[in-house]
Scaffold this motif. Structure first.
Motif, mmCIF file in Angstrom:
data_model
loop_
_atom_site.group_PDB
_atom_site.id
_atom_site.type_symbol
_atom_site.label_atom_id
_atom_site.label_comp_id
_atom_site.label_asym_id
_atom_site.label_seq_id
_atom_site.Cartn_x
_atom_site.Cartn_y
_atom_site.Cartn_z
ATOM 1 N N LYS A 200 0.853 -1.189 0.000
ATOM 2 C CA LYS A 200 0.000 0.000 0.000
ATOM 3 C C LYS A 200 0.891 1.241 0.000
ATOM 4 O O LYS A 200 1.925 1.265 0.675
ATOM 5 N N GLU A 201 0.496 2.264 -0.737
ATOM 6 C CA GLU A 201 1.274 3.497 -0.797
ATOM 7 C C GLU A 201 1.141 4.283 0.502
ATOM 8 O O GLU A 201 0.039 4.401 1.057
ATOM 9 N N PHE A 202 2.275 4.821 0.970
ATOM 10 C CA PHE A 202 2.303 5.652 2.164
ATOM 11 C C PHE A 202 3.169 6.876 1.895
ATOM 12 O O PHE A 202 4.119 6.815 1.101
ATOM 13 N N PRO A 203 2.892 7.997 2.554
ATOM 14 C CA PRO A 203 3.754 9.168 2.406
ATOM 15 C C PRO A 203 5.126 8.907 3.025
ATOM 16 O O PRO A 203 5.255 8.059 3.921
ATOM 17 N N PRO A 204 6.152 9.608 2.568
ATOM 18 C CA PRO A 204 7.520 9.358 3.041
ATOM 19 C C PRO A 204 7.668 9.409 4.561
ATOM 20 O O PRO A 204 8.434 8.633 5.136
ATOM 21 N N GLU A 205 6.947 10.319 5.206
ATOM 22 C CA GLU A 205 7.109 10.456 6.656
ATOM 23 C C GLU A 205 6.556 9.271 7.445
ATOM 24 O O GLU A 205 6.808 9.136 8.638
ATOM 25 N N GLU A 206 5.807 8.383 6.792
ATOM 26 C CA GLU A 206 5.235 7.225 7.481
ATOM 27 C C GLU A 206 5.884 5.909 7.077
ATOM 28 O O GLU A 206 5.681 4.890 7.735
#
Length: 294
Positions: free
Chosen positions: A161-167
């Motif tokens: 699943k895609e996640f933002p870099p900070e996560e």
């Protein structure tokens, strides 16, 4: 031809420290979402995907998991006496969903070690691993899609699943070949909890895996890391080149119920989907959000 996937492994030996004190005396897997424990949602998802044989990896203090999926003749008797026949049928259905087995991990040596404990039970069969913290919406077809993909490609399949870099540093992270315009991708590398700057992509590994028995030999080659734990991600990395590993990218329907905010979100959204609760709960929720509390 690839073998039919009929077995699942659910690691459930963790201590649930993120939900203390609620998990001090009960397994985190038994925390309720509306009126069902979290692990029941996982088992129901497995059954919807055609799984008939489930192995739960447990530890000390997890006896209530076994009790939940067992028959309770005393409870059924009193429900029958009270004329609550629908409730009796529901209780019996819980015990009849699948053949459920249990084995203890023994020592808390990480997810890789927990999966390795299933080796004798799984044998030469392909199987899925389902983490109890990751609850999928009942309308999600991720696991069924992964099983179908395995039938086509014949290699392990990992949910992504895609996640933002900070996560991304909270998860395993997969590098993939080419673009990922479609849901099925070929994984070229995988690392555990990388720093945002070092992450090979924005694709995080979610708690659904489909493995061939070769994963056990890979686990045997893994060296323990921090805290003496054997990481499942390290074992998957050993299989990327041979026999190869694919990823199944999905967008929605997953809740991390080990996270308190996501647990609350899942509780609200599951309640809203219920025809017996949704209308009244939705009306109250709207009133509450506009300043009312009664």
């Amino acid at each position: 031809m690839t073998a039919t996937v009929r077995k699942a492994v659910i690691p459930a030996a963790g201590l649930g420290t993120r939900f203390l004190p609620a998990t001090k005396a009960q397994p985190k897997e038994m925390l309720p979402l509306v009126d069902k424990p979290a692990i029941q949602y996982v088992v129901e998802e497995a059954v919807r995907a055609g799984i008939t044989d489930i192995l739960v990896i447990t530890g000390r203090g997890k006896r209530s998991l076994e009790d939940h999926f067992d028959r309770s003749f005393e409870l059924e008797y009193y429900l029958e006496e009270g004329g609550k026949h629908d409730a009796v049928a529901e209780m019996r259905a819980i015990a009849d969903m699948a053949d459920i087995h249990y084995v203890r991990q023994g020592e808390p040596k990480g997810l890789g070690h927990a999966v390795g404990v299933a080796r004798e039970h799984v044998g030469d069969s392909p199987f899925v691993v389902m983490l109890g913290d990751d609850i999928m919406d009942a309308r999600s077809t991720v696991l069924s899609d992964m099983v179908e993909a395995y039938q086509r490609v014949g290699t392990p399949v990992v949910a992504l699943k895609e996640f933002p870099p900070e996560e991304i540093s909270s998860y395993g992270c997969a590098a993939v070949e080419g673009s990922h315009e479609g849901p099925l991708v070929r994984i070229s590398g995988i690392v555990e909890k990388p720093d945002a700057a070092d992450a090979p992509s924005n694709l995080a590994v979610m708690g659904r895996y489909l493995f061939t028995p070769g994963i056990f030999d890979a686990i045997d080659q893994v060296k323990p890391g921090k805290g003496g734990e054997y990481q499942l991600t390290d074992a998957i990395a050993l299989m990327v080149d041979d026999p190869g590993v694919h990823g199944w990218v999905f967008q929605r329907g997953r809740y991390d119920v080990g996270n308190k905010l996501d647990y609350l979100r899942a509780t609200v959204e599951f309640a809203m989907q219920r025809p017996d609760l949704g209308p009244a709960f939705g009306a109250w929720l709207e009133q509450f959000l506009h300043g009312g509390s009664e």
